[in-house]
Write a protein that holds these residues in place. Structure first.
Motif, PDB file in Angstrom:
ATOM      1  N   ALA A  13       0.839  -1.199   0.000  1.00 50.96           N
ATOM      2  CA  ALA A  13       0.000   0.000   0.000  1.00 50.96           C
ATOM      3  C   ALA A  13       0.872   1.246   0.000  1.00 50.96           C
ATOM      4  CB  ALA A  13      -0.933   0.008   1.207  1.00 50.96           C
ATOM      5  N   ILE A  14       0.354   2.289  -0.651  1.00 49.65           N
ATOM      6  CA  ILE A  14       1.051   3.570  -0.766  1.00 49.65           C
ATOM      7  C   ILE A  14       0.111   4.677  -0.314  1.00 49.65           C
ATOM      8  CG2 ILE A  14       2.166   5.204  -2.344  1.00 49.65           C
ATOM      9  CD1 ILE A  14       2.664   2.837  -4.240  1.00 49.65           C
ATOM     10  N   GLY A  15       0.642   5.633   0.422  1.00 46.83           N
ATOM     11  CA  GLY A  15      -0.118   6.828   0.770  1.00 46.83           C
ATOM     12  C   GLY A  15       0.116   7.908  -0.270  1.00 46.83           C
ATOM     13  N   VAL A  16      -0.963   8.405  -0.863  1.00 46.60           N
ATOM     14  CA  VAL A  16      -0.889   9.473  -1.857  1.00 46.60           C
ATOM     15  C   VAL A  16      -1.744  10.623  -1.336  1.00 46.60           C
ATOM     16  CG1 VAL A  16      -1.267  10.128  -4.259  1.00 46.60           C
ATOM     17  CG2 VAL A  16      -0.667   7.756  -3.692  1.00 46.60           C
ATOM     18  N   GLY A  60       8.779  10.426   3.767  1.00 50.58           N
ATOM     19  CA  GLY A  60       8.062  10.405   2.499  1.00 50.58           C
ATOM     20  C   GLY A  60       8.795  11.194   1.436  1.00 50.58           C
ATOM     21  N   ALA A  61       8.095  11.409   0.328  1.00 50.10           N
ATOM     22  CA  ALA A  61       8.647  12.158  -0.797  1.00 50.10           C
ATOM     23  C   ALA A  61       7.624  13.184  -1.253  1.00 50.10           C
ATOM     24  CB  ALA A  61       8.991  11.218  -1.954  1.00 50.10           C
ATOM     25  N   VAL A  62       8.101  14.385  -1.548  1.00 53.22           N
ATOM     26  CA  VAL A  62       7.233  15.442  -2.078  1.00 53.22           C
ATOM     27  C   VAL A  62       7.451  15.436  -3.581  1.00 53.22           C
ATOM     28  CG1 VAL A  62       6.549  17.848  -1.866  1.00 53.22           C
ATOM     29  CG2 VAL A  62       7.661  16.698   0.056  1.00 53.22           C
ATOM     30  N   LEU A  63       6.467  14.939  -4.310  1.00 51.98           N
ATOM     31  CA  LEU A  63       6.635  14.559  -5.710  1.00 51.98           C
ATOM     32  C   LEU A  63       5.908  15.502  -6.662  1.00 51.98           C
ATOM     33  CD1 LEU A  63       7.501  12.428  -7.877  1.00 51.98           C
ATOM     34  CD2 LEU A  63       5.370  11.208  -7.316  1.00 51.98           C
ATOM     35  N   ARG A  64       6.632  15.964  -7.680  1.00 50.99           N
ATOM     36  CA  ARG A  64       6.044  16.804  -8.716  1.00 50.99           C
ATOM     37  C   ARG A  64       5.540  15.892  -9.841  1.00 50.99           C
ATOM     38  NH1 ARG A  64       5.002  21.962  -7.851  1.00 50.99           N
ATOM     39  NH2 ARG A  64       7.177  22.363  -7.257  1.00 50.99           N
ATOM     40  N   THR A  65       4.234  15.705  -9.909  1.00 45.74           N
ATOM     41  CA  THR A  65       3.669  14.850 -10.952  1.00 45.74           C
ATOM     42  C   THR A  65       3.274  15.621 -12.199  1.00 45.74           C
ATOM     43  OG1 THR A  65       1.491  15.086  -9.918  1.00 45.74           O
ATOM     44  CG2 THR A  65       2.808  13.150  -9.308  1.00 45.74           C
ATOM     45  N   ARG A  66       3.174  16.944 -12.059  1.00 39.47           N
ATOM     46  CA  ARG A  66       2.804  17.794 -13.205  1.00 39.47           C
ATOM     47  C   ARG A  66       3.392  19.183 -12.986  1.00 39.47           C
ATOM     48  NH1 ARG A  66      -1.077  18.304 -17.267  1.00 39.47           N
ATOM     49  NH2 ARG A  66      -1.888  20.424 -17.552  1.00 39.47           N
ATOM     50  N   PRO A  67       4.038  19.744 -13.994  1.00 41.86           N
ATOM     51  CA  PRO A  67       4.625  21.082 -13.837  1.00 41.86           C
ATOM     52  C   PRO A  67       3.560  22.130 -13.525  1.00 41.86           C
ATOM     53  CG  PRO A  67       5.476  19.991 -15.805  1.00 41.86           C
ATOM     54  CD  PRO A  67       4.337  19.162 -15.310  1.00 41.86           C
ATOM     55  N   GLN A  68       3.957  23.120 -12.746  1.00 39.97           N
ATOM     56  CA  GLN A  68       3.095  24.262 -12.414  1.00 39.97           C
ATOM     57  C   GLN A  68       1.837  23.865 -11.634  1.00 39.97           C
ATOM     58  OE1 GLN A  68       4.585  27.090 -13.014  1.00 39.97           O
ATOM     59  NE2 GLN A  68       6.195  25.995 -14.142  1.00 39.97           N
ATOM     60  N   LYS A 100       0.607  21.914  -7.679  1.00 39.66           N
ATOM     61  CA  LYS A 100       1.112  21.552  -6.362  1.00 39.66           C
ATOM     62  C   LYS A 100       1.614  20.114  -6.363  1.00 39.66           C
ATOM     63  CE  LYS A 100      -1.964  24.677  -3.820  1.00 39.66           C
ATOM     64  NZ  LYS A 100      -3.040  24.767  -2.791  1.00 39.66           N
ATOM     65  N   PRO A 101       2.674  19.826  -5.604  1.00 41.77           N
ATOM     66  CA  PRO A 101       3.179  18.454  -5.551  1.00 41.77           C
ATOM     67  C   PRO A 101       2.274  17.563  -4.707  1.00 41.77           C
ATOM     68  CG  PRO A 101       4.391  19.825  -4.011  1.00 41.77           C
ATOM     69  CD  PRO A 101       3.474  20.747  -4.770  1.00 41.77           C
ATOM     70  N   LEU A 102       2.510  16.265  -4.798  1.00 40.83           N
ATOM     71  CA  LEU A 102       1.827  15.288  -3.958  1.00 40.83           C
ATOM     72  C   LEU A 102       2.778  14.804  -2.875  1.00 40.83           C
ATOM     73  CD1 LEU A 102      -0.031  13.100  -6.625  1.00 40.83           C
ATOM     74  CD2 LEU A 102      -0.950  14.997  -5.269  1.00 40.83           C
ATOM     75  N   TYR A 103       2.201  14.320  -1.785  1.00 36.30           N
ATOM     76  CA  TYR A 103       2.987  13.816  -0.659  1.00 36.30           C
ATOM     77  C   TYR A 103       2.853  12.301  -0.624  1.00 36.30           C
ATOM     78  CZ  TYR A 103       3.336  18.684   0.579  1.00 36.30           C
ATOM     79  OH  TYR A 103       3.613  20.030   0.542  1.00 36.30           O
ATOM     80  N   TYR A 126      -2.506  14.303 -15.694  1.00 36.17           N
ATOM     81  CA  TYR A 126      -3.091  15.038 -14.584  1.00 36.17           C
ATOM     82  C   TYR A 126      -2.163  15.035 -13.370  1.00 36.17           C
ATOM     83  CZ  TYR A 126      -7.282  14.472 -17.412  1.00 36.17           C
ATOM     84  OH  TYR A 126      -8.190  14.488 -18.440  1.00 36.17           O
ATOM     85  N   ARG A 127      -2.497  15.851 -12.392  1.00 36.84           N
ATOM     86  CA  ARG A 127      -1.706  15.902 -11.163  1.00 36.84           C
ATOM     87  C   ARG A 127      -1.841  14.609 -10.368  1.00 36.84           C
ATOM     88  NH1 ARG A 127      -3.614  18.695  -5.660  1.00 36.84           N
ATOM     89  NH2 ARG A 127      -1.682  18.527  -4.454  1.00 36.84           N
ATOM     90  N   LEU A 128      -3.062  14.070 -10.287  1.00 37.22           N
ATOM     91  CA  LEU A 128      -3.319  12.884  -9.487  1.00 37.22           C
ATOM     92  C   LEU A 128      -3.162  11.613 -10.312  1.00 37.22           C
ATOM     93  CD1 LEU A 128      -6.530  14.044  -7.568  1.00 37.22           C
ATOM     94  CD2 LEU A 128      -4.173  13.992  -6.712  1.00 37.22           C
ATOM     95  N   PRO A 129      -2.703  10.528  -9.709  1.00 36.52           N
ATOM     96  CA  PRO A 129      -2.655   9.252 -10.430  1.00 36.52           C
ATOM     97  C   PRO A 129      -4.057   8.797 -10.813  1.00 36.52           C
ATOM     98  CG  PRO A 129      -2.157   8.943  -8.096  1.00 36.52           C
ATOM     99  CD  PRO A 129      -2.190  10.417  -8.334  1.00 36.52           C
ATOM    100  N   GLU A 130      -4.151   8.009 -11.866  1.00 36.26           N
ATOM    101  CA  GLU A 130      -5.457   7.564 -12.362  1.00 36.26           C
ATOM    102  C   GLU A 130      -6.226   6.772 -11.308  1.00 36.26           C
ATOM    103  OE1 GLU A 130      -6.869   8.348 -15.602  1.00 36.26           O
ATOM    104  OE2 GLU A 130      -5.350   9.824 -15.022  1.00 36.26           O
ATOM    105  N   THR A 131      -5.524   6.030 -10.487  1.00 34.06           N
ATOM    106  CA  THR A 131      -6.188   5.290  -9.406  1.00 34.06           C
ATOM    107  C   THR A 131      -6.930   6.238  -8.479  1.00 34.06           C
ATOM    108  OG1 THR A 131      -3.989   5.353  -8.378  1.00 34.06           O
ATOM    109  CG2 THR A 131      -4.685   3.261  -9.348  1.00 34.06           C
TER     110      THR A 131
END
Length: 229
Positions: free
Chosen positions: A135-138, A168-176, A178-181, A204-209
């Motif tokens: 399991a992963i926390g997004v 954790g990691a502060v991840l940039r999934t899409r430029p410009q 907000k990142p995800l945690y 998109y910023r959020l994963p498809e799941t």
């Protein structure tokens, strides 16, 4: 899917915190899985001014990310809203939703925290330990910890640090945007968690799941439990 029966579920904050402290030692912070064929998004919403909990599961094929199966469960909300203890409010209905799906996912992506939690036991850890699945926390926002600025390039990330520990990691999934945690929940390393989140993220910023589960949990689309890819 087989899920554990809940017995003696905590009813007070004190009991819930005590259980978190007991169960956090069971979290496996390393990769402990084989082939991944199905990934599932887990999200929770509330109806009737919080009186009803609505849990949604969206199972997608991996790595194609085709929607394979969805389900929703509704139950009376039995635990109060207390920051840091949200899993006790949400998990009973999440388990009810998981019990309805026909395909056991190989990896859960939970809308919320995992290790990035004051007691290192957010919903991704709690659910992962209970059902014994990776399991992963997004999370869309930070609960604890500090980090350096994250470069705008897609896929860049910075460590999330709390009390000199990387949680954790502060991840940039899409430029410009907000990142995800991102934080590990159970049976997966942080590096793999970041890799799978990026693999589930398209334009998109959020994963498809998360996007599918969020739509279901917020009543934006009806469930279709019979859907298969």
């Amino acid at each position: 899917m087989q899920v554990p029966k809940i017995e003696n579920w905590p009813q007070t904050a004190q009991d819930a915190i005590q259980l978190q402290k007991q169960l956090c030692s069971q979290v496996i912070p390393t990769d402990d899985f084989s082939e991944v064929r199905y990934v599932a998004g887990v999200d929770v919403g509330f109806e009737d001014q919080g009186k009803t909990t609505r849990a949604a599961i969206a199972v997608l094929t991996w790595p194609e990310l085709n929607l394979h199966e969805t389900t929703i469960a509704r139950q009376p909300t039995t635990f109060p809203y207390i920051p840091g203890l949200l899993s006790f409010r949400e998990i009973p209905t999440v388990l009810a939703a998981l019990a309805q799906i026909q395909t056991t996912p190989d990896l859960l992506l939970c809308d919320g925290q995992g290790l990035a939690h004051p007691r290192r036991f957010g919903i991704a850890c709690h659910l992962g330990v209970l059902v014994d699945l990776p399991a992963i926390g997004v999370a869309k926002s930070r609960l604890v910890g500090k980090h350096e600025p994250v470069d705008q390039t897609r896929g860049n990330w910075q460590p999330l640090i709390d009390k000199d520990e990387q949680i954790g990691a502060v991840l940039r999934t899409r430029p410009q945007t907000k990142p995800l945690y991102i934080s590990l929940g159970h049976r997966i390393s942080l590096d793999s968690a970041v890799e799978y989140v990026m693999g589930c993220t398209t334009r998109y910023r959020l994963p498809e799941t998360t996007r599918w589960a969020d739509k279901l949990a917020s009543s934006k689309i009806p469930p279709n439990p019979e859907q298969r890819s």
